[in-house]
Design an enzyme around this catalytic site. Sequence first.
Site, short mmCIF file in Angstrom:
data_model
loop_
_atom_site.label_atom_id
_atom_site.label_comp_id
_atom_site.label_asym_id
_atom_site.label_seq_id
_atom_site.Cartn_x
_atom_site.Cartn_y
_atom_site.Cartn_z
N GLU A 170 -9.63 -22.82 81.00
CA GLU A 170 -8.72 -22.98 82.00
C GLU A 170 -7.70 -23.94 81.79
O GLU A 170 -7.95 -24.76 81.00
CB GLU A 170 -9.38 -23.33 83.47
CG GLU A 170 -10.48 -22.16 84.02
CD GLU A 170 -9.87 -21.27 84.41
OE1 GLU A 170 -8.61 -20.57 83.97
OE2 GLU A 170 -10.52 -20.46 85.34
N ASN A 180 -3.11 -17.23 84.44
CA ASN A 180 -2.64 -18.62 84.43
C ASN A 180 -2.94 -18.93 82.70
O ASN A 180 -2.97 -20.01 82.30
CB ASN A 180 -3.70 -19.55 85.03
CG ASN A 180 -5.18 -19.39 84.71
OD1 ASN A 180 -5.35 -18.55 83.73
ND2 ASN A 180 -6.08 -19.95 85.33
N HIS A 216 -5.23 -18.43 80.71
CA HIS A 216 -6.71 -18.78 80.16
C HIS A 216 -7.03 -17.98 79.09
O HIS A 216 -6.54 -16.73 79.27
CB HIS A 216 -7.76 -19.34 81.26
CG HIS A 216 -8.33 -17.77 81.93
ND1 HIS A 216 -8.45 -17.92 83.14
CD2 HIS A 216 -8.68 -16.86 81.46
CE1 HIS A 216 -8.99 -16.80 83.56
NE2 HIS A 216 -9.04 -15.97 82.47
N ASP A 270 -17.68 -15.47 76.87
CA ASP A 270 -17.98 -16.10 77.98
C ASP A 270 -19.07 -15.48 78.68
O ASP A 270 -19.29 -14.16 78.35
CB ASP A 270 -16.91 -16.69 78.61
CG ASP A 270 -15.73 -15.55 78.90
OD1 ASP A 270 -16.18 -14.11 78.65
OD2 ASP A 270 -14.68 -15.52 79.26
C1 GLP Z 1 -11.64 -13.08 82.52
C2 GLP Z 1 -12.10 -13.27 81.35
C3 GLP Z 1 -11.18 -13.47 80.31
C4 GLP Z 1 -10.08 -12.23 80.51
C5 GLP Z 1 -9.57 -12.46 81.56
C6 GLP Z 1 -8.44 -11.54 81.97
O1 GLP Z 1 -11.43 -14.50 83.26
N1 GLP Z 1 -13.17 -14.42 81.20
O2 GLP Z 1 -12.01 -13.36 79.06
O3 GLP Z 1 -9.20 -12.37 79.37
O4 GLP Z 1 -10.33 -12.32 82.67
O5 GLP Z 1 -9.02 -10.21 82.51
P1 GLP Z 1 -8.27 -8.93 82.95
O6 GLP Z 1 -8.19 -8.19 81.36
O7 GLP Z 1 -9.18 -8.24 83.76
O8 GLP Z 1 -6.96 -9.36 83.50
#
Ligand code: GLP
Length: 245
Positions: free
Chosen positions: A137, A130, A132, A67
């Site tokens: 989402e 959440n 995702h 992404d």
């Molecule tokens: C972002 C990314 C996700 C990732 C998520 C969790 O939203 N788009 O791909 O899994 O963060 O991030 P973290 O590892 O910082 O909790």
Amino acid sequence: MKLIILNNENEVAKKTAQIIGDKIKEKPRTNLGLATGSTPIKTYEYLVKMHNEEGLSFKNVITYNLDEYCSLDQYNINSYRYFMNQHLFSKINIKKDNTHFPDEDNFDVYDSLINSCGGIDLQLLGIGVNAHIGFNEPSDAFSLYTSHVNLSESTIKENSRFFDTIDEVPKTAITMGIGTIMKAKKIVLIACGEKKEDAIFHLIKGPIMPKYPASVLLLHPDLTIIVDNKAARKLKNMEEKCKIT
Ligand code: GLP
């Protein structure tokens, strides 16, 4: 599904890097799906270490990131391109032309680009609080393809820790779809810390529903979930459902 519960973030990163490293050794021209966020940073540190100390070569590796935020160019320190350059690409022998990100210009051809190179061999995933994955989402339906999405309030709030103010967090992003992710031959999802315990619980317990986007991964034939003790805290009596190591 295989669930691996380890003692801490460091062990999660080491194990994950080993799995990725083994895949690259087995198939030097691996198509790797990569994730951002704070969780994979240590995994990338281990991959850099394996590159420096064991000669793990990324010369023929091709990467597709999950992404990217809209409206942040690649030089913005909060763009995911910048993140990947900083934590991995600038420290290994990967060719820049072999690193791909979805963006506003290419999102409608991103899936065909991935398909045309033979599909993703190994997709690394984090998970949002959440549940995702990528930026898919919670919603009423699973998305099939890479597309333009609105970020949820909870994700904007969660990700604001990387920005000076919450107003600077982009409200939209481009993400691989759930369908794109599910086509990967192998999926490795990692999660650490108690703030991920609910997301991991819903992922493993189900039911499979778009309210918990990651829950769909249970349908994948080659899914490995690697978590630390804290993220696994709510997983009691789940042995029958998962092959726990
Ligand atoms: C972002 C990314 C996700 C990732 C998520 C969790 O939203 N788009 O791909 O899994 O963060 O991030 P973290 O590892 O910082 O909790």
